[in-house]
Design a protein around this motif. Structure first.
Motif, PDB file in Angstrom:
ATOM      1  N   VAL A 111       0.861  -1.190   0.000  1.00 29.97           N
ATOM      2  CA  VAL A 111       0.000   0.000   0.000  1.00 29.97           C
ATOM      3  C   VAL A 111       0.892   1.233   0.000  1.00 29.97           C
ATOM      4  O   VAL A 111       1.814   1.347   0.817  1.00 29.97           O
ATOM      5  CB  VAL A 111      -0.928   0.019   1.236  1.00 29.97           C
ATOM      6  N   ASP A 112       0.626   2.156  -0.905  1.00 32.63           N
ATOM      7  CA  ASP A 112       1.383   3.399  -0.939  1.00 32.63           C
ATOM      8  C   ASP A 112       0.978   4.309   0.226  1.00 32.63           C
ATOM      9  O   ASP A 112      -0.145   4.239   0.729  1.00 32.63           O
ATOM     10  CB  ASP A 112       1.138   4.135  -2.257  1.00 32.63           C
ATOM     11  N   GLY A 113       1.884   5.159   0.613  1.00 30.99           N
ATOM     12  CA  GLY A 113       1.596   6.111   1.674  1.00 30.99           C
ATOM     13  C   GLY A 113       2.863   6.507   2.411  1.00 30.99           C
ATOM     14  O   GLY A 113       3.942   5.963   2.165  1.00 30.99           O
ATOM     15  N   THR A 114       2.722   7.440   3.313  1.00 29.89           N
ATOM     16  CA  THR A 114       3.844   7.952   4.087  1.00 29.89           C
ATOM     17  C   THR A 114       3.689   7.564   5.550  1.00 29.89           C
ATOM     18  O   THR A 114       2.603   7.687   6.119  1.00 29.89           O
ATOM     19  CB  THR A 114       3.905   9.490   3.990  1.00 29.89           C
ATOM     20  N   THR A 133      -7.827  12.893  12.628  1.00 30.03           N
ATOM     21  CA  THR A 133      -8.224  11.828  11.700  1.00 30.03           C
ATOM     22  C   THR A 133      -7.836  10.465  12.260  1.00 30.03           C
ATOM     23  O   THR A 133      -8.593   9.488  12.143  1.00 30.03           O
ATOM     24  CB  THR A 133      -7.567  12.047  10.326  1.00 30.03           C
ATOM     25  N   LEU A 134      -6.667  10.374  12.887  1.00 28.79           N
ATOM     26  CA  LEU A 134      -6.252   9.114  13.503  1.00 28.79           C
ATOM     27  C   LEU A 134      -7.185   8.739  14.656  1.00 28.79           C
ATOM     28  O   LEU A 134      -7.528   7.559  14.830  1.00 28.79           O
ATOM     29  CB  LEU A 134      -4.817   9.218  14.008  1.00 28.79           C
ATOM     30  N   VAL A 135      -7.591   9.718  15.441  1.00 29.17           N
ATOM     31  CA  VAL A 135      -8.548   9.454  16.516  1.00 29.17           C
ATOM     32  C   VAL A 135      -9.853   8.928  15.937  1.00 29.17           C
ATOM     33  O   VAL A 135     -10.433   7.951  16.438  1.00 29.17           O
ATOM     34  CB  VAL A 135      -8.797  10.729  17.345  1.00 29.17           C
ATOM     35  N   ASP A 136     -10.334   9.553  14.867  1.00 30.98           N
ATOM     36  CA  ASP A 136     -11.565   9.096  14.217  1.00 30.98           C
ATOM     37  C   ASP A 136     -11.412   7.673  13.688  1.00 30.98           C
ATOM     38  O   ASP A 136     -12.341   6.853  13.791  1.00 30.98           O
ATOM     39  CB  ASP A 136     -11.927  10.029  13.066  1.00 30.98           C
ATOM     40  N   ALA A 219      -5.467  11.345   4.272  1.00 26.86           N
ATOM     41  CA  ALA A 219      -6.347  10.213   4.563  1.00 26.86           C
ATOM     42  C   ALA A 219      -5.507   9.038   5.063  1.00 26.86           C
ATOM     43  O   ALA A 219      -4.324   8.916   4.734  1.00 26.86           O
ATOM     44  CB  ALA A 219      -7.118   9.808   3.308  1.00 26.86           C
ATOM     45  N   VAL A 220      -6.126   8.177   5.840  1.00 27.03           N
ATOM     46  CA  VAL A 220      -5.454   6.972   6.310  1.00 27.03           C
ATOM     47  C   VAL A 220      -5.554   5.912   5.220  1.00 27.03           C
ATOM     48  O   VAL A 220      -6.632   5.368   4.959  1.00 27.03           O
ATOM     49  CB  VAL A 220      -6.088   6.471   7.624  1.00 27.03           C
TER      50      VAL A 220
END
Length: 339
Positions: A111-114, A133-136, A219-220
């Motif tokens: 999966v791509d991402g940072t 966003t991480l909490v959500d 986004a996650v």
């Protein structure tokens, strides 16, 4: 052959992964691989045949916690969560045959991402929005009904907190190599006042900023490292996330720094309130959970330190882990005192 899941070309043979045996097992073209940095438990590698790219997970070389290093269990929770639409890498293959690479393992999609570990990179984005966003995302994980996604028997939520207090004390005793002032007292305080907890949920067990792949829009894209997952009390996840926010997980100009110390990071009270609002759960006993989270993390890091002193770790950075343990013990005591 496993289907195409991405592209890339990590290079170099790495410790803990027999590429020729893996190539034979997969019936693939020649493979190359690179180990991902930052792991403190199960080992993670990017593997490619030059066209296809996967991620491989295997236990550490000196694994001592069977549940956490159970590849089939980790594969199962990823499969269930990916089917439910929660952002995780899709698992592709599980191998229990230890003759292939010397340990059980599984492959999952790339999966791509940072993964944010550098404070300078976080300074370029909206850190407050990312953190909330991480909490959500954590609240959304806890909103999933285990029975509805095939994980109804993945753990025992009833009595979870009491079992966790006992389990992590046993783990401490199994990996203790030095005197740790205050840790016995912290355990006793936790054991004396264990909250019953609310409805059980799938808990990640190690939810933090650098266990999440973030997209360019913040986004996650995927939550990673599910080796500690089970069914249990969701406030244990929230509390550990709060403890991690105050730990020096990041680097700024070569110096460790806590996410909480960076400009724009929301305070712990705001994070807890955000979780409570999104999840509808009562967080009145959160101080106990934070105290236990500090104890649990101290035990985990003491186990890493124990393996490091015996030459059983792979990669850099393990020499500084032991120094974090006394600080966490103190934090646990402060939490139980309402600080």
């Amino acid at each position: 052959m496993i289907g195409r899941v991405g592209s890339g070309s990590p290079v170099g043979a790495v410790k803990g992964l027999d590429l020729e045996r893996l190539r034979t097992y997969l019936d693939s073209p020649p493979l190359s691989a690179a180990m991902f940095a930052g792991g403190r438990s199960n080992l993670t590698y990017a593997v490619t045949d030059g066209t296809n790219r996967w991620v491989l997970r295997r236990p550490p070389l000196g694994h001592v916690l069977p549940t956490a290093h159970d590849m089939a269990r980790e594969h199962r929770v990823l499969a269930a969560l990916s089917r439910a639409g929660f952002p995780v890498p899709r698992p592709l293959l599980l191998c229990a045959d230890t003759d292939v690479i010397g340990a059980p393992f599984y492959l999952m999609e790339h999966v791509d991402g940072t993964i944010y570990r550098d404070a300078a990179e976080l300074a370029k984005i909206d850190l407050r929005r990312l953190t909330l966003t991480l909490v959500d995302t954590l609240a959304d994980l806890h909103a999933l009904a285990p029975e509805e996604i095939g994980l109804g028997d993945f753990g025992r939520p009833e009595g979870f907190n009491a079992r966790q207090v006992r389990r992590w004390k046993q783990q401490l005793d199994a990996s203790r190599s030095r005197e740790l002032s205050g840790i016995e007292e912290l355990h006793a305080r936790l054991a004396a006042d264990i909250p019953a907890g609310g409805p059980g949920a799938v808990v990640h067990g190690d939810f933090r900023l650098d266990n999440v792949l973030i997209g360019p829009d913040l986004a996650v894209n995927a939550v990673l490292d599910w080796e500690m997952s089970t069914l249990g009390d969701p406030l244990s996840d929230l509390a550990l996330m709060l403890v991690y926010a105050g730990r020096p997980l990041l680097v700024r100009d070569g110096t460790p720094v806590a996410p909480l110390d960076l400009s724009g990071h929301p305070g712990l009270d705001e994070m807890a309130a955000r979780y409570a609002a999104r999840s509808g759960r009562d967080v009145g006993d959160l101080h106990w959970y934070v105290g236990f989270a500090a104890f649990k993390l101290a035990v985990i890091l003491e186990g890493v330190h124990y393996r490091f002193t015996r030459g059983q770790t792979v990669g850099a950075g393990f020499d500084t882990v032991g120094a974090m343990v006394p600080e966490l013990i103190e934090q646990g005591h402060r939490a139980l005192e309402g600080h």
